[in-house]
Design a protein around this motif. Structure first.
Motif, PDB file in Angstrom:
ATOM      1  N   ARG A 105       0.728  -1.313  -0.043  1.00  0.00           N
ATOM      2  CA  ARG A 105      -0.019   0.044  -0.129  1.00  0.00           C
ATOM      3  C   ARG A 105       0.916   1.178  -0.046  1.00  0.00           C
ATOM      4  NH1 ARG A 105      -4.216   0.945   4.860  1.00  0.00           N
ATOM      5  NH2 ARG A 105      -2.135   1.295   5.940  1.00  0.00           N
ATOM      6  N   GLY A 106       2.082   1.175   0.776  1.00  0.00           N
ATOM      7  CA  GLY A 106       2.908   2.326   0.806  1.00  0.00           C
ATOM      8  C   GLY A 106       3.575   2.766  -0.599  1.00  0.00           C
ATOM      9  N   LEU A 107       3.848   1.556  -1.131  1.00  0.00           N
ATOM     10  CA  LEU A 107       4.477   1.783  -2.676  1.00  0.00           C
ATOM     11  C   LEU A 107       3.684   2.296  -3.501  1.00  0.00           C
ATOM     12  CD1 LEU A 107       6.382  -1.668  -2.624  1.00  0.00           C
ATOM     13  CD2 LEU A 107       7.450   0.610  -2.199  1.00  0.00           C
ATOM     14  N   ILE A 108       2.413   1.882  -3.418  1.00  0.00           N
ATOM     15  CA  ILE A 108       1.256   2.551  -4.412  1.00  0.00           C
ATOM     16  C   ILE A 108       1.153   3.958  -3.948  1.00  0.00           C
ATOM     17  CG2 ILE A 108      -1.051   2.327  -5.204  1.00  0.00           C
ATOM     18  CD1 ILE A 108      -1.105  -0.637  -4.474  1.00  0.00           C
ATOM     19  N   TYR A 109       0.990   4.266  -2.796  1.00  0.00           N
ATOM     20  CA  TYR A 109       0.912   5.848  -2.266  1.00  0.00           C
ATOM     21  C   TYR A 109       2.019   6.412  -2.816  1.00  0.00           C
ATOM     22  CZ  TYR A 109      -3.102   5.382   0.864  1.00  0.00           C
ATOM     23  OH  TYR A 109      -4.551   5.420   1.477  1.00  0.00           O
ATOM     24  N   ALA A 110       3.239   5.917  -2.815  1.00  0.00           N
ATOM     25  CA  ALA A 110       4.409   6.685  -3.338  1.00  0.00           C
ATOM     26  C   ALA A 110       4.264   6.871  -4.817  1.00  0.00           C
ATOM     27  CB  ALA A 110       5.647   5.857  -3.028  1.00  0.00           C
ATOM     28  N   GLN A 111       3.818   6.134  -5.703  1.00  0.00           N
ATOM     29  CA  GLN A 111       3.515   6.019  -6.950  1.00  0.00           C
ATOM     30  C   GLN A 111       2.546   7.366  -7.101  1.00  0.00           C
ATOM     31  OE1 GLN A 111       4.999   4.789 -10.014  1.00  0.00           O
ATOM     32  NE2 GLN A 111       6.673   3.988  -8.207  1.00  0.00           N
ATOM     33  N   LEU A 112       1.577   7.362  -6.206  1.00  0.00           N
ATOM     34  CA  LEU A 112       0.421   8.347  -6.462  1.00  0.00           C
ATOM     35  C   LEU A 112       0.908   9.753  -5.497  1.00  0.00           C
ATOM     36  CD1 LEU A 112      -2.643   6.022  -5.514  1.00  0.00           C
ATOM     37  CD2 LEU A 112      -2.125   6.984  -7.629  1.00  0.00           C
ATOM     38  N   GLU A 113       2.048   9.862  -5.472  1.00  0.00           N
ATOM     39  CA  GLU A 113       2.678  10.975  -4.684  1.00  0.00           C
ATOM     40  C   GLU A 113       2.210  11.302  -3.410  1.00  0.00           C
ATOM     41  OE1 GLU A 113       2.894  13.851  -7.856  1.00  0.00           O
ATOM     42  OE2 GLU A 113       4.742  13.015  -8.627  1.00  0.00           O
ATOM     43  N   CYS A 114       1.665  10.489  -2.647  1.00  0.00           N
ATOM     44  CA  CYS A 114       0.804  10.899  -1.424  1.00  0.00           C
ATOM     45  C   CYS A 114       2.119  10.398  -0.434  1.00  0.00           C
ATOM     46  CB  CYS A 114      -0.199   9.905  -0.996  1.00  0.00           C
ATOM     47  SG  CYS A 114      -1.464  10.164  -2.191  1.00  0.00           S
ATOM     48  N   GLU A 115       3.130  11.315  -0.342  1.00  0.00           N
ATOM     49  CA  GLU A 115       4.483  11.007   0.355  1.00  0.00           C
ATOM     50  C   GLU A 115       4.103  10.541   1.840  1.00  0.00           C
ATOM     51  OE1 GLU A 115       4.334  13.465  -1.737  1.00  0.00           O
ATOM     52  OE2 GLU A 115       5.634  12.854  -3.571  1.00  0.00           O
TER      53      GLU A 115
END
Length: 265
Positions: free
Chosen positions: A217-227
């Motif tokens: 989930r964290g990796l996906i958030y990173a791709q979505l720029e939700c740092e």
């Protein structure tokens, strides 16, 4: 997001999941299609009273008359997993084709069950006389022990073999988890990150403390720029799994996110 009832039938769980994650999904259309198939299937096998022959007739109808088959050519894996897409094009994965067959068999009182075999989902029919019939949901072919052994050796390794546990029926929860994992990975690879995030949230809801699901989930958030959210999830994984070799790579990614966040602000 409401929790998915993984104790429901596989098709019901897949419908409930898709309703939550896809705005363009028509639940009524899928239910109408399944109901229509069931009416035709009841008529097609009505002349048979023997369960073996009824199942044979169902497989003949499904693969030969209706033309359901494995998806081929260049395609996105997710296209083979969404039920509406499979019903529209009659091409799918082992799980999606299996889900439709399981829906039909359940309403036709045929003893068909899903099995999470090491290489793919297969179907198992158990009869009163104790005989076990294993079926490939890609084409309806009967699977014997030799074929399954070849699959395992070719996929896992030449020293691998099949055990009795590999042929045990799986619960709807086990199958839907496998489906969710496959769907999440395929959507990430296809760069459909918004949909991947919705699937990831469902998986985390099923097991809120699983560090690997939280990492993804964290990796996906990173791709979505939700740092900020990404860093929280990734830090949890590193804290819970410090010995995992992936942890070092995750730390590097965290530093990259922190640096990017710092330079932007």
């Amino acid at each position: 997001m409401a929790p998915i009832d993984t104790q429901r039938s596989l098709s019901e769980a897949m419908i409930a999941l898709t309703v939550q994650v896809r705005e363009d999904f028509s639940e009524s259309w899928v239910r109408d299609q399944l109901a229509s198939l069931l009416v035709e299937a009841k008529s097609y096998i009505a002349c048979e009273s023997n369960p073996d022959m009824r199942l044979e007739r169902l497989l003949e109808l499904f693969f030969k008359k209706w033309g359901f088959a494995s998806i081929g050519g260049v395609y996105r894996l997710s296209e083979a997993l969404w039920l509406d897409n499979v019903l529209k094009h009659r091409r799918g994965s082992a799980v999606s084709l299996g889900a439709i067959l399981l829906y039909l068999s359940e309403h036709l009182d045929l003893p068909l069950f899903p099995v999470i075999f090491p290489t793919q989902l297969i179907l198992r029919a158990d009869w009163v006389d104790g005989e076990m019939w294993l079926i490939n949901p890609f084409n309806g072919d009967t699977l014997d022990e030799h074929t399954l052994d070849v699959w395992v050796k070719g996929t896992i390794g030449p020293t691998s073999g099949i055990d009795d546990v590999d042929l045990e029926p799986a619960s709807p929860e086990e199958v839907i988890r496998k489906l969710l994992e496959t769907l999440k990975v395929s959507l990430m690879e296809e760069n459909q990150m918004e949909l991947a995030l919705q699937i990831s949230k469902v998986l985390v809801a099923l097991d809120p403390d699983d560090p690997y699901e939280i990492r993804d989930r964290g990796l996906i958030y990173a791709q979505l720029e939700c740092e900020h959210i990404a860093l929280t999830d990734l830090a949890y994984f590193v804290e819970q799994c410090p010995e995992d070799p992936v942890s070092e790579m995750i730390k590097i990614q965290m530093h990259t996110i922190e640096y990017k966040s710092f330079t932007l602000h």
